[in-house]
Scaffold this motif. Structure first.
Motif, short mmCIF file in Angstrom:
data_model
loop_
_atom_site.label_atom_id
_atom_site.label_comp_id
_atom_site.label_asym_id
_atom_site.label_seq_id
_atom_site.Cartn_x
_atom_site.Cartn_y
_atom_site.Cartn_z
N SER A 64 36.27 35.18 42.26
CA SER A 64 36.59 33.77 42.10
C SER A 64 36.07 33.24 40.76
O SER A 64 36.77 32.52 40.05
CB SER A 64 35.98 32.97 43.26
OG SER A 64 36.19 31.59 43.08
N SER A 67 38.11 34.28 37.77
CA SER A 67 39.33 33.47 37.63
C SER A 67 39.02 32.19 36.88
O SER A 67 39.73 31.80 35.94
CB SER A 67 39.90 33.14 39.02
OG SER A 67 40.30 34.30 39.69
N ARG A 68 37.96 31.52 37.28
CA ARG A 68 37.63 30.22 36.71
C ARG A 68 37.12 30.36 35.27
O ARG A 68 37.40 29.52 34.41
CB ARG A 68 36.61 29.53 37.61
CG ARG A 68 37.15 29.35 39.04
CD ARG A 68 36.03 29.31 40.07
NE ARG A 68 35.33 28.07 40.04
CZ ARG A 68 35.72 26.97 40.71
NH1 ARG A 68 36.81 27.01 41.45
NH2 ARG A 68 35.03 25.87 40.66
N PHE A 71 40.24 30.97 33.15
CA PHE A 71 41.00 29.74 32.99
C PHE A 71 40.32 28.80 32.00
O PHE A 71 40.97 28.04 31.27
CB PHE A 71 41.17 29.03 34.33
CG PHE A 71 42.24 27.98 34.35
CD1 PHE A 71 43.58 28.32 34.44
CD2 PHE A 71 41.92 26.63 34.25
CE1 PHE A 71 44.57 27.35 34.44
CE2 PHE A 71 42.89 25.65 34.25
CZ PHE A 71 44.23 26.01 34.35
N ARG A 264 49.87 32.55 38.90
CA ARG A 264 49.89 31.34 39.73
C ARG A 264 49.12 31.53 41.03
O ARG A 264 48.42 30.64 41.50
CB ARG A 264 51.34 30.95 40.04
CG ARG A 264 52.09 30.35 38.86
CD ARG A 264 51.59 28.96 38.54
NE ARG A 264 52.41 28.32 37.51
CZ ARG A 264 52.11 27.12 37.01
NH1 ARG A 264 51.05 26.45 37.43
NH2 ARG A 264 52.89 26.59 36.06
N LEU A 267 45.37 31.60 40.39
CA LEU A 267 44.96 30.26 39.99
C LEU A 267 44.84 29.36 41.22
O LEU A 267 43.89 28.58 41.35
CB LEU A 267 45.95 29.67 38.99
CG LEU A 267 45.73 28.22 38.57
CD1 LEU A 267 44.34 28.03 37.97
CD2 LEU A 267 46.81 27.78 37.57
N ALA A 268 45.80 29.48 42.15
CA ALA A 268 45.77 28.66 43.37
C ALA A 268 44.54 29.00 44.19
O ALA A 268 43.90 28.10 44.77
CB ALA A 268 47.05 28.90 44.18
N ALA A 270 41.67 30.05 43.06
CA ALA A 270 40.50 29.48 42.38
C ALA A 270 40.44 27.97 42.59
O ALA A 270 39.36 27.41 42.81
CB ALA A 270 40.56 29.81 40.90
N GLU A 271 41.59 27.31 42.52
CA GLU A 271 41.63 25.85 42.70
C GLU A 271 41.24 25.45 44.12
O GLU A 271 40.75 24.34 44.34
CB GLU A 271 43.02 25.33 42.35
CG GLU A 271 43.34 25.39 40.86
CD GLU A 271 44.75 24.93 40.55
OE1 GLU A 271 45.63 25.14 41.41
OE2 GLU A 271 44.98 24.37 39.46
N GLU A 273 38.84 26.44 45.77
CA GLU A 273 37.38 26.34 45.88
C GLU A 273 36.83 25.08 45.23
O GLU A 273 35.67 24.75 45.42
CB GLU A 273 36.72 27.56 45.23
CG GLU A 273 36.84 28.82 46.05
CD GLU A 273 35.80 29.84 45.63
OE1 GLU A 273 34.94 29.51 44.79
OE2 GLU A 273 35.83 30.97 46.16
N PRO A 275 37.23 22.13 41.56
CA PRO A 275 37.78 21.88 40.23
C PRO A 275 37.75 23.13 39.35
O PRO A 275 36.77 23.87 39.33
CB PRO A 275 36.86 20.80 39.66
CG PRO A 275 36.24 20.16 40.85
CD PRO A 275 36.10 21.24 41.87
N VAL A 276 38.84 23.39 38.66
CA VAL A 276 38.93 24.51 37.73
C VAL A 276 38.92 23.94 36.32
O VAL A 276 39.76 23.11 35.97
CB VAL A 276 40.22 25.33 37.97
CG1 VAL A 276 40.30 26.48 36.98
CG2 VAL A 276 40.25 25.86 39.39
#
Length: 320
Positions: A64, A67-68, A71, A264, A267-268, A270-271, A273, A275-276
């Protein structure tokens, strides 16, 4: 260390280390980012590999956070299509790390600059630099006063000739004198059996001077020197295509849309959990607390030196 192509590589042109390098990230993401930043070049960058050496977080947490962190602009996985002079082709995945936060546009330009690069020197092993850790030297042992020095393979071969044929009982003096000749045989690719055979084949019924006969045969039957093998020149290799790849699921632009380094789907996740952080934007939850109590994270205006914490984590993980 990483398998071919997957090692940590610096993107270059970074700002010097500072306490607030990853202050825009959440506490867990910041800790993992600092940990990654201190990993040596060439270290494997998959979430499983990082989780394996991080003493506090497991695979799901690292997945996780990666990913963040991606990003936010610190990490990119880039697949490079390599075309070699013999018309063979291959895909190599590079993992690039930047302590300095970069925009999606910066990374796109960085990837584009890879296109057309001559990678003759490194296309076979990728760009991962895998180094074997040097073993510490063994402690020297003091020899006992009556301990004999170790004998060479050439000397041992000569002493065993008498076992193969009793007519060639070479003395210690003979073996010492003939040792350089026998060593030259071995250096030219001969085996101890070759030397023994040369010294015992076709002997007369009685040998009056074993040492002299051995010298004559070692000199006259000396094998030729090994021919030097010319190294084949490396074939030219060039990057002919560059595409972005998701560092979490490893899917690339050929099969999915990549947004700020992530597909995508990842990203979804990670989001989900929270704020990204995107490059150039800091969510209110990560901003310093307001005096009137509105918004922000209390105490977030404090700059925390995490150097000691990183060193502690590295020691716990068995890293230098």
């Amino acid at each position: 260390m990483a398998k071919t192509g997957y090692g940590k590589r610096p993107a270059g042109d970074e700002d010097p280390h500072a306490d607030a390098d990853f202050a825009h990230l959440s506490p867990r993401d910041r800790e993992i980012a600092v940990f990654i930043d201190h990993l040596e070049e060439g270290h494997a960058m998959g979430y499983k590999a990082i989780a394996a050496v991080h003493p506090r977080y497991g695979q799901q947490a690292v997945r996780s956070s990666l990913s963040r962190i991606t990003f936010a602009g610190h990490l990119r996985w880039i697949k490079e299509h390599i075309t070699v002079e013999d018309n063979s082709m291959r895909w190599v995945t590079r993992t690039y790390w930047s302590r300095t936060c970069r925009s999606a546009e910066w990374w796109a330009e960085f990837a584009e600059e890879r296109h057309g690069k001559d990678v003759t020197a490194d296309y076979m092993p990728g760009l991962a630099r895998v180094e074997n850790a040097e073993e510490p030297p063994a402690e020297a042992e003091e020899s006992e006063p009556d301990e004999q020095p170790s004998e060479s393979a050439a000397y041992r071969t000569l002493t065993e000739v008498r076992t193969a044929d009793a007519r060639m009982p070479l003395s210690d003096r003979d073996c010492r004198a003939l040792e350089p000749l026998a060593a030259e045989w071995l250096s030219r690719g001969a085996t101890p059996h070759d030397i023994t055979k040369a010294l015992t084949d076709g002997l007369p019924p009685a040998v009056t001077n074993p040492g002299g006969l051995a010298r004559n045969r070692l000199e006259s039957k000396m094998p030729p020197k090994k021919a030097k093998i010319r190294q084949k020149a490396a074939q030219r290799a060039r990057v002919t295509r560059v595409i972005m790849c998701c560092p979490v699921c490893e899917r690339d632009e050929r099969t999915t849309e990549i947004v700020n380094g992530l597909c995508r789907e990842c990203l979804a996740e990670a989001e989900a959990e929270g704020p990204v952080v995107m490059y150039g934007h800091v969510p209110d939850t990560f901003l310093p607390g307001q005096r009137d109590g509105g918004g922000g994270l209390p105490g977030a205006d404090e700059v925390i030196d995490v150097t000691d914490r990183v060193n502690e984590l590295r020691r716990a993980a068995g890293l230098r």
